[in-house]
Design an enzyme around this catalytic site. Structure first.
Site, mmCIF file in Angstrom:
data_model
loop_
_atom_site.group_PDB
_atom_site.id
_atom_site.type_symbol
_atom_site.label_atom_id
_atom_site.label_comp_id
_atom_site.label_asym_id
_atom_site.label_seq_id
_atom_site.Cartn_x
_atom_site.Cartn_y
_atom_site.Cartn_z
ATOM 1 N N CYS A 118 45.197 27.948 38.950
ATOM 2 C CA CYS A 118 44.739 29.273 39.355
ATOM 3 C C CYS A 118 44.472 29.188 40.847
ATOM 4 O O CYS A 118 43.474 28.617 41.267
ATOM 5 C CB CYS A 118 43.474 29.672 38.601
ATOM 6 N N CYS A 121 41.173 31.360 42.070
ATOM 7 C CA CYS A 121 39.805 30.898 41.778
ATOM 8 C C CYS A 121 39.908 29.684 40.877
ATOM 9 O O CYS A 121 40.347 28.643 41.323
ATOM 10 C CB CYS A 121 38.955 32.015 41.182
ATOM 11 N N SER A 122 39.505 29.810 39.625
ATOM 12 C CA SER A 122 39.607 28.654 38.736
ATOM 13 C C SER A 122 39.779 29.109 37.291
ATOM 14 O O SER A 122 39.193 28.531 36.382
ATOM 15 C CB SER A 122 38.364 27.773 38.868
ATOM 16 N N CYS A 123 40.591 30.164 37.067
ATOM 17 C CA CYS A 123 40.847 30.648 35.706
ATOM 18 C C CYS A 123 41.357 29.499 34.843
ATOM 19 O O CYS A 123 42.263 28.763 35.249
ATOM 20 C CB CYS A 123 41.880 31.774 35.725
#
Lengths: 215, 87
Positions: A118, A121-123
Protein backbone atom coordinates in the site's frame (compact mmCIF):
# COMPACT_ATOMS: atom_id res chain seq x y z
CA UNK A 1 7.56 26.73 38.41
CA UNK A 2 4.74 28.44 40.25
CA UNK A 3 2.54 27.43 43.10
CA UNK A 4 -0.17 26.18 40.76
CA UNK A 5 1.95 23.06 40.31
CA UNK A 6 1.54 22.20 43.94
CA UNK A 7 -2.14 21.58 43.44
CA UNK A 8 -3.45 18.09 43.33
CA UNK A 9 -3.68 16.98 39.69
CA UNK A 10 -6.44 14.46 40.14
CA UNK A 11 -8.59 13.92 37.05
CA UNK A 12 -11.50 16.26 37.21
CA UNK A 13 -12.86 15.85 33.70
CA UNK A 14 -15.19 13.03 34.53
CA UNK A 15 -13.78 9.85 32.98
CA UNK A 16 -10.98 7.38 33.40
CA UNK A 17 -8.15 6.76 30.99
CA UNK A 18 -7.20 3.29 29.80
CA UNK A 19 -4.35 2.30 32.09
CA UNK A 20 -2.02 1.39 29.23
CA UNK A 21 -2.07 5.00 28.08
CA UNK A 22 -0.94 6.30 31.46
CA UNK A 23 2.19 4.21 32.00
CA UNK A 24 4.49 6.83 30.54
CA UNK A 25 4.31 10.32 29.15
CA UNK A 26 3.15 10.05 25.55
CA UNK A 27 4.96 12.07 22.89
CA UNK A 28 4.48 12.65 19.17
CA UNK A 29 1.73 10.60 17.48
CA UNK A 30 1.03 8.73 20.73
CA UNK A 31 0.27 12.03 22.49
CA UNK A 32 -2.01 13.02 19.62
CA UNK A 33 -3.82 9.67 19.77
CA UNK A 34 -4.26 9.96 23.51
CA UNK A 35 -5.62 13.50 23.16
CA UNK A 36 -8.10 12.48 20.44
CA UNK A 37 -9.26 9.43 22.41
CA UNK A 38 -9.66 11.61 25.48
CA UNK A 39 -11.76 14.14 23.56
CA UNK A 40 -13.97 11.49 21.94
CA UNK A 41 -14.50 9.73 25.27
CA UNK A 42 -15.26 13.13 26.81
CA UNK A 43 -17.86 13.76 24.10
CA UNK A 44 -19.46 10.43 24.96
CA UNK A 45 -18.96 8.85 21.50
CA UNK A 46 -17.56 5.73 23.19
CA UNK A 47 -16.03 4.89 26.53
CA UNK A 48 -12.55 3.80 27.56
CA UNK A 49 -13.67 0.19 27.97
CA UNK A 50 -14.76 0.12 24.32
CA UNK A 51 -11.32 1.38 23.26
CA UNK A 52 -9.76 -1.46 25.24
CA UNK A 53 -12.13 -3.99 23.65
CA UNK A 54 -11.18 -2.77 20.16
CA UNK A 55 -7.47 -3.01 20.97
CA UNK A 56 -7.99 -6.51 22.39
CA UNK A 57 -9.97 -7.54 19.30
CA UNK A 58 -7.17 -6.38 16.98
CA UNK A 59 -4.47 -7.98 19.16
CA UNK A 60 -6.38 -11.27 19.03
CA UNK A 61 -6.16 -11.37 15.22
CA UNK A 62 -3.08 -13.24 14.02
CA UNK A 63 -1.78 -14.67 10.74
CA UNK A 64 -2.96 -18.10 11.94
CA UNK A 65 -6.44 -17.24 10.63
CA UNK A 66 -5.11 -16.47 7.17
CA UNK A 67 -3.00 -19.63 7.26
CA UNK A 68 -6.11 -21.73 7.98
CA UNK A 69 -7.85 -20.19 5.00
CA UNK A 70 -4.89 -20.83 2.69
CA UNK A 71 -4.55 -24.44 3.89
CA UNK A 72 -8.24 -25.06 3.17
CA UNK A 73 -7.84 -23.51 -0.28
CA UNK A 74 -4.93 -25.88 -0.99
CA UNK A 75 -6.97 -28.99 -0.22
CA UNK A 76 -10.36 -27.88 -1.57
CA UNK A 77 -10.48 -26.43 -5.08
CA UNK A 78 -14.11 -25.35 -4.79
CA UNK A 79 -13.32 -23.50 -1.56
CA UNK A 80 -10.36 -21.84 -3.27
CA UNK A 81 -12.66 -20.54 -6.00
CA UNK A 82 -15.01 -19.14 -3.38
CA UNK A 83 -12.06 -17.53 -1.56
CA UNK A 84 -10.87 -15.94 -4.80
CA UNK A 85 -14.36 -14.49 -5.29
CA UNK A 86 -14.86 -13.21 -1.73
CA UNK A 87 -12.46 -13.88 1.16
CA UNK A 88 -14.83 -12.54 3.80
CA UNK A 89 -17.58 -15.00 2.80
CA UNK A 90 -15.20 -17.95 2.44
CA UNK A 91 -13.60 -17.21 5.82
CA UNK A 92 -17.02 -17.34 7.44
CA UNK A 93 -17.25 -21.01 6.37
CA UNK A 94 -14.27 -21.58 8.69
CA UNK A 95 -15.90 -19.63 11.51
CA UNK A 96 -13.56 -16.67 10.96
CA UNK A 97 -14.85 -13.12 11.36
CA UNK A 98 -12.76 -10.94 9.06
CA UNK A 99 -14.19 -7.57 10.08
CA UNK A 100 -16.01 -4.97 8.04
CA UNK A 101 -13.55 -4.28 5.24
CA UNK A 102 -13.73 -6.32 2.04
CA UNK A 103 -10.79 -8.69 1.50
CA UNK A 104 -10.02 -10.28 -1.85
CA UNK A 105 -7.41 -12.91 -2.68
CA UNK A 106 -4.93 -13.51 -5.48
CA UNK A 107 -3.50 -16.97 -6.09
CA UNK A 108 0.12 -17.14 -7.12
CA UNK A 109 0.94 -19.67 -9.84
CA UNK A 110 4.12 -20.90 -11.54
CA UNK A 111 3.45 -18.14 -14.12
CA UNK A 112 2.81 -15.19 -11.77
CA UNK A 113 3.91 -14.25 -8.27
CA UNK A 114 1.71 -11.75 -6.42
CA UNK A 115 3.06 -9.10 -4.04
CA UNK A 116 0.95 -6.72 -1.94
CA UNK A 117 1.81 -3.17 -0.95
CA UNK A 118 0.00 0.00 0.00
CA UNK A 119 2.02 2.96 -1.25
CA UNK A 120 -0.39 5.53 0.18
CA UNK A 121 -0.45 4.29 3.78
CA UNK A 122 -0.46 0.75 5.13
CA UNK A 123 -3.69 -0.95 3.98
CA UNK A 124 -3.37 -4.58 5.02
CA UNK A 125 -5.81 -7.49 5.47
CA UNK A 126 -5.74 -7.06 9.26
CA UNK A 127 -9.05 -8.89 9.60
CA UNK A 128 -7.24 -12.10 8.65
CA UNK A 129 -3.58 -11.39 9.45
CA UNK A 130 -3.67 -9.07 12.47
CA UNK A 131 -1.59 -5.92 12.61
CA UNK A 132 0.94 -5.41 9.82
CA UNK A 133 4.67 -5.77 10.50
CA UNK A 134 6.73 -2.58 10.83
CA UNK A 135 8.49 -3.12 7.51
CA UNK A 136 5.15 -3.21 5.67
CA UNK A 137 4.45 0.32 6.91
CA UNK A 138 7.95 1.66 6.16
CA UNK A 139 8.41 4.25 3.45
CA UNK A 140 11.21 2.17 2.04
CA UNK A 141 9.05 -0.92 1.42
CA UNK A 142 6.12 1.14 0.15
CA UNK A 143 8.25 3.08 -2.33
CA UNK A 144 10.45 0.23 -3.50
CA UNK A 145 7.88 -2.57 -3.79
CA UNK A 146 6.25 -0.84 -6.76
CA UNK A 147 9.51 0.28 -8.35
CA UNK A 148 11.97 -2.58 -7.92
CA UNK A 149 9.97 -5.49 -6.50
CA UNK A 150 12.52 -8.12 -7.49
CA UNK A 151 15.29 -6.33 -5.58
CA UNK A 152 12.98 -6.09 -2.56
CA UNK A 153 12.17 -9.80 -2.75
CA UNK A 154 15.86 -10.64 -2.95
CA UNK A 155 16.39 -8.78 0.31
CA UNK A 156 13.68 -11.00 1.81
CA UNK A 157 15.70 -13.96 0.52
CA UNK A 158 13.29 -14.73 -2.29
CA UNK A 159 14.49 -15.23 -5.86
CA UNK A 160 11.69 -15.97 -8.29
CA UNK A 161 12.27 -18.81 -10.74
CA UNK A 162 12.87 -17.85 -14.38
CA UNK A 163 9.66 -17.42 -16.32
CA UNK A 164 7.58 -16.34 -13.33
CA UNK A 165 6.46 -12.76 -13.75
CA UNK A 166 5.69 -10.56 -10.79
CA UNK A 167 2.47 -8.66 -10.30
CA UNK A 168 2.52 -6.00 -7.61
CA UNK A 169 -0.80 -4.87 -6.14
CA UNK A 170 -1.06 -1.37 -4.78
CA UNK A 171 -3.99 -1.29 -2.34
CA UNK A 172 -5.45 2.09 -3.18
CA UNK A 173 -9.15 1.57 -2.33
CA UNK A 174 -11.35 0.41 0.55
CA UNK A 175 -10.38 -3.17 -0.20
CA UNK A 176 -7.60 -5.40 1.11
CA UNK A 177 -5.59 -8.05 -0.71
CA UNK A 178 -4.32 -11.42 0.47
CA UNK A 179 -2.00 -13.76 -1.43
CA UNK A 180 -2.77 -17.47 -1.66
CA UNK A 181 0.73 -18.82 -2.24
CA UNK A 182 1.60 -21.94 -4.21
CA UNK A 183 1.26 -25.17 -2.25
CA UNK A 184 4.79 -26.51 -1.89
CA UNK A 185 5.82 -29.76 -3.50
CA UNK A 186 6.22 -32.65 -1.10
CA UNK A 187 3.04 -31.92 0.86
CA UNK A 188 0.80 -34.43 -0.87
CA UNK A 189 -1.57 -36.06 1.60
CA UNK A 190 -0.85 -33.58 4.43
CA UNK A 191 -3.77 -32.57 6.63
CA UNK A 192 -4.90 -28.96 6.93
CA UNK A 193 -3.30 -28.14 10.32
CA UNK A 194 0.08 -29.38 9.04
CA UNK A 195 -0.29 -27.37 5.84
CA UNK A 196 -1.33 -24.25 7.77
CA UNK A 197 1.95 -24.36 9.71
CA UNK A 198 3.80 -23.80 6.42
CA UNK A 199 1.89 -20.61 5.67
CA UNK A 200 3.74 -17.62 7.12
CA UNK A 201 2.44 -14.08 7.40
CA UNK A 202 4.97 -12.94 4.79
CA UNK A 203 3.86 -15.61 2.33
CA UNK A 204 0.36 -14.10 2.40
CA UNK A 205 1.82 -10.68 1.55
CA UNK A 206 4.06 -12.16 -1.13
CA UNK A 207 7.50 -11.47 0.36
CA UNK A 208 8.05 -15.18 1.03
CA UNK A 209 6.91 -18.51 -0.34
CA UNK A 210 6.03 -21.57 1.74
CA UNK A 211 8.41 -24.48 1.51
CA UNK A 212 8.92 -27.81 3.21
CA UNK A 213 11.90 -28.14 5.51
CA UNK A 214 12.74 -24.44 5.80
CA UNK A 215 9.82 -23.49 8.03
CA UNK B 1 -7.70 3.42 -20.38
CA UNK B 2 -5.72 6.31 -19.04
CA UNK B 3 -5.59 7.60 -15.48
CA UNK B 4 -6.49 11.26 -15.40
CA UNK B 5 -3.55 13.53 -14.64
CA UNK B 6 -5.45 15.60 -12.11
CA UNK B 7 -3.83 17.57 -9.36
CA UNK B 8 -6.95 18.54 -7.48
CA UNK B 9 -6.59 19.81 -3.94
CA UNK B 10 -7.65 17.66 -1.03
CA UNK B 11 -7.32 13.97 -0.24
CA UNK B 12 -6.32 11.86 -3.24
CA UNK B 13 -6.28 8.05 -3.37
CA UNK B 14 -4.76 7.75 -6.83
CA UNK B 15 -0.98 7.65 -6.42
CA UNK B 16 1.02 10.28 -8.31
CA UNK B 17 3.11 7.64 -10.09
CA UNK B 18 -0.03 6.37 -11.88
CA UNK B 19 -1.60 9.67 -12.89
CA UNK B 20 -1.46 10.23 -16.62
CA UNK B 21 -0.39 6.59 -17.20
CA UNK B 22 -2.07 4.09 -19.51
CA UNK B 23 -3.25 0.71 -18.27
CA UNK B 24 -5.80 -1.99 -18.94
CA UNK B 25 -8.95 -2.79 -17.02
CA UNK B 26 -8.61 -6.22 -15.44
CA UNK B 27 -11.84 -6.50 -13.53
CA UNK B 28 -14.62 -4.58 -11.90
CA UNK B 29 -13.97 -4.91 -8.19
CA UNK B 30 -16.76 -3.54 -6.08
CA UNK B 31 -18.80 -0.44 -5.72
CA UNK B 32 -17.05 1.14 -2.76
CA UNK B 33 -17.32 4.36 -0.83
CA UNK B 34 -15.17 7.02 -2.47
CA UNK B 35 -12.14 7.15 -0.16
CA UNK B 36 -11.51 10.72 -1.22
CA UNK B 37 -14.91 11.71 0.20
CA UNK B 38 -14.45 9.44 3.24
CA UNK B 39 -11.49 11.59 4.23
CA UNK B 40 -14.04 14.30 4.94
CA UNK B 41 -16.38 12.00 6.83
CA UNK B 42 -18.73 11.13 3.96
CA UNK B 43 -19.70 7.53 3.11
CA UNK B 44 -21.22 8.76 -0.17
CA UNK B 45 -20.91 8.55 -3.05
CA UNK B 46 -20.44 4.84 -3.61
CA UNK B 47 -18.50 4.50 -6.85
CA UNK B 48 -17.36 1.68 -9.10
CA UNK B 49 -13.73 0.64 -8.59
CA UNK B 50 -11.67 -1.14 -11.20
CA UNK B 51 -8.53 -3.17 -10.99
CA UNK B 52 -6.24 -1.61 -13.56
CA UNK B 53 -3.02 -3.24 -14.76
CA UNK B 54 0.09 -1.33 -15.80
CA UNK B 55 3.28 -2.65 -17.33
CA UNK B 56 6.21 -1.97 -14.99
CA UNK B 57 8.52 -1.00 -17.83
CA UNK B 58 5.96 1.66 -18.88
CA UNK B 59 5.87 3.13 -15.37
CA UNK B 60 9.57 3.14 -14.62
CA UNK B 61 12.20 4.11 -17.20
CA UNK B 62 15.09 1.66 -16.96
CA UNK B 63 13.03 -0.94 -15.07
CA UNK B 64 15.41 -3.88 -14.80
CA UNK B 65 13.04 -6.64 -13.75
CA UNK B 66 11.26 -8.89 -16.23
CA UNK B 67 9.62 -6.99 -19.12
CA UNK B 68 6.37 -8.89 -18.40
CA UNK B 69 6.22 -7.64 -14.78
CA UNK B 70 3.07 -5.71 -14.00
CA UNK B 71 1.40 -3.65 -11.33
CA UNK B 72 -2.28 -3.33 -10.53
CA UNK B 73 -4.12 -0.70 -8.53
CA UNK B 74 -7.74 -0.33 -7.43
CA UNK B 75 -8.95 2.90 -8.99
CA UNK B 76 -12.24 4.76 -8.78
CA UNK B 77 -14.22 5.15 -11.99
CA UNK B 78 -13.93 8.94 -11.94
CA UNK B 79 -10.15 8.76 -12.30
CA UNK B 80 -10.30 6.71 -15.52
CA UNK B 81 -10.85 7.83 -19.09
CA UNK B 82 -11.08 5.61 -22.16
CA UNK B 83 -8.42 5.76 -24.87
CA UNK B 84 -8.11 4.14 -28.28
CA UNK B 85 -6.75 0.60 -28.20
CA UNK B 86 -3.02 0.52 -29.00
CA UNK B 87 -2.18 -1.22 -32.28
Amino acid sequence: MNHEDDHDHAHTHGHSHPTHLEDEVATGPAALAEAVISLLVGKGLFDAAEVDRMVADMDARTPAAGARLVARAWVDTAFKERALADVNLAARELGLDTGAIAIRALASTPEVHHLIVCTLCSCYPSGLLGLPPEWYKSRSYRARAVREPRAVLQEFGLELPPGQRIEVHDSTAELRWLVIPIRPAGTEGWDEPSLAKLVSRDSMVGTAVPSVGRG
Amino acid sequence: MRVKALHSPGHIRTPAYLRGREGRLVAHLLDLPDAEAMAYGRREPVVAHWRVRFVMADLWPGYDGDPTDTLTADLAQGWLEPIAEAA
